[in-house]
Design an enzyme around this catalytic site. Structure first.
Site, PDB file in Angstrom:
ATOM      1  N   LYS A  83       0.850  -1.192   0.000  1.00  0.00           N
ATOM      2  CA  LYS A  83       0.000   0.000   0.000  1.00  0.00           C
ATOM      3  C   LYS A  83       0.885   1.242   0.000  1.00  0.00           C
ATOM      4  CE  LYS A  83      -4.277   1.049   2.533  1.00  0.00           C
ATOM      5  NZ  LYS A  83      -4.942   0.839   3.841  1.00  0.00           N
TER       6      LYS A  83
HETATM    7  O1  G3P Z   1      -7.551   1.812   5.756  1.00  0.00           O
HETATM    8  C1  G3P Z   1      -7.971   3.068   5.378  1.00  0.00           C
HETATM    9  C2  G3P Z   1      -9.335   3.507   5.810  1.00  0.00           C
HETATM   10  O2  G3P Z   1     -10.291   2.513   5.669  1.00  0.00           O
HETATM   11  C3  G3P Z   1      -9.408   4.334   7.052  1.00  0.00           C
HETATM   12  O3  G3P Z   1     -10.713   4.576   7.517  1.00  0.00           O
HETATM   13  O4  G3P Z   1     -12.304   5.355   9.241  1.00  0.00           O
HETATM   14  O5  G3P Z   1      -9.850   5.866   9.486  1.00  0.00           O
HETATM   15  O6  G3P Z   1     -11.226   7.020   7.772  1.00  0.00           O
HETATM   16  P1  G3P Z   1     -11.029   5.773   8.557  1.00  0.00           P
END
Ligand code: G3P
Length: 217
Positions: A83
């Site tokens: 990633k």
């Molecule tokens: O892995 C990336 C993503 O899904 C993060 O989510 O909830 O931290 O914006 P969030």
């Protein structure tokens, strides 16, 4: 639509994987930090549980360093997707790592233009962040829809991996739009089973079962 679980918590991954609900896993530096474990060690353990792609994120900012880190991460297991962030250096790293035959997930995507560049750089997955766009009063689902249209217009093979999913509604909307993958925390995936009418209906059945003394076992 494939389900990836967005966590580095082994118990959560195992529970959903045993039910056939996990087609892959995504992690990021914040999730690794939350797990309190060494990135290489926990990623290896996740790869041994799940057959599908496991995203492991680089932690540096220059293309050369990301490429070196990506090569090291890719050695952990065959199902690693490296990633990288959607920066110019991240796109350079994406191109090199994907040319070398690695799966690459380009993350932190917030615009259709960024998604076009990732596809051209050979990304296996593009990760548009729905919830974080919603957080600043923009429409995360609209971005998923825009990228779907653009990728279909030109036959880009990069898979749309809808990320930053915060609700069961995001999941079904992504499925309607045609996201290839949705990655969500375990609690969001589990919450897809909930419906107030299911609870109400079951309460009614249980009352009648008790009243009539119905038994099967
Ligand atoms: O892995 C990336 C993503 O899904 C993060 O989510 O909830 O931290 O914006 P969030």
């Amino acid at each position: 639509m494939k389900f990836f679980v967005d966590t580095a918590e082994i118990d959560q991954i195992k529970e959903l994987n045993d039910l056939g609900m996990v087609d892959g896993v995504t992690t990021n530096p914040s999730l690794i930090a939350k797990s309190g474990r060494d990135i290489l060690e926990v990623t290896k353990e996740i790869c041994s549980i799940v057959d599908g792609p496991v995203s492991a994120e680089v932690v540096s900012l220059t293309a050369d360093d990301m490429i070196a880190e990506g090569r090291k991460l890719a050695k952990i297991a065959d199902n690693i997707a490296v990633k990288v962030p959607l920066t110019w250096d991240g796109l350079k790293a994406c191109k090199t790592l994907s040319d070398e035959g690695n799966m690459v997930n380009v993350t932190l995507c917030f615009s259709a233009n960024q998604a076009i560049l990732a596809a051209k750089a050979g990304a296996t997955f593009i990760s548009p962040f729905i919830g974080r766009l919603d957080d600043i009063n923009l429409d995360g689902l609209e971005l998923i829809d825009d990228i779907r249209t653009i990728y279909d217009n030109y036959g880009y093979e990069t898979q749309i991996l809808a990320a930053s999913i915060r609700s069961a509604n995001h999941m079904s909307e992504c499925a309607k739009i045609g996201a290839d993958v949705a990655t969500a925390p375990a609690n969001v995936i589990k919450s897809m089973a909930n419906h107030v009418l299911t609870d109400k209906g079951l309460a009614g059945f249980m009352a009648d079962i008790e009243k009539a003394g119905i038994k099967i076992l």
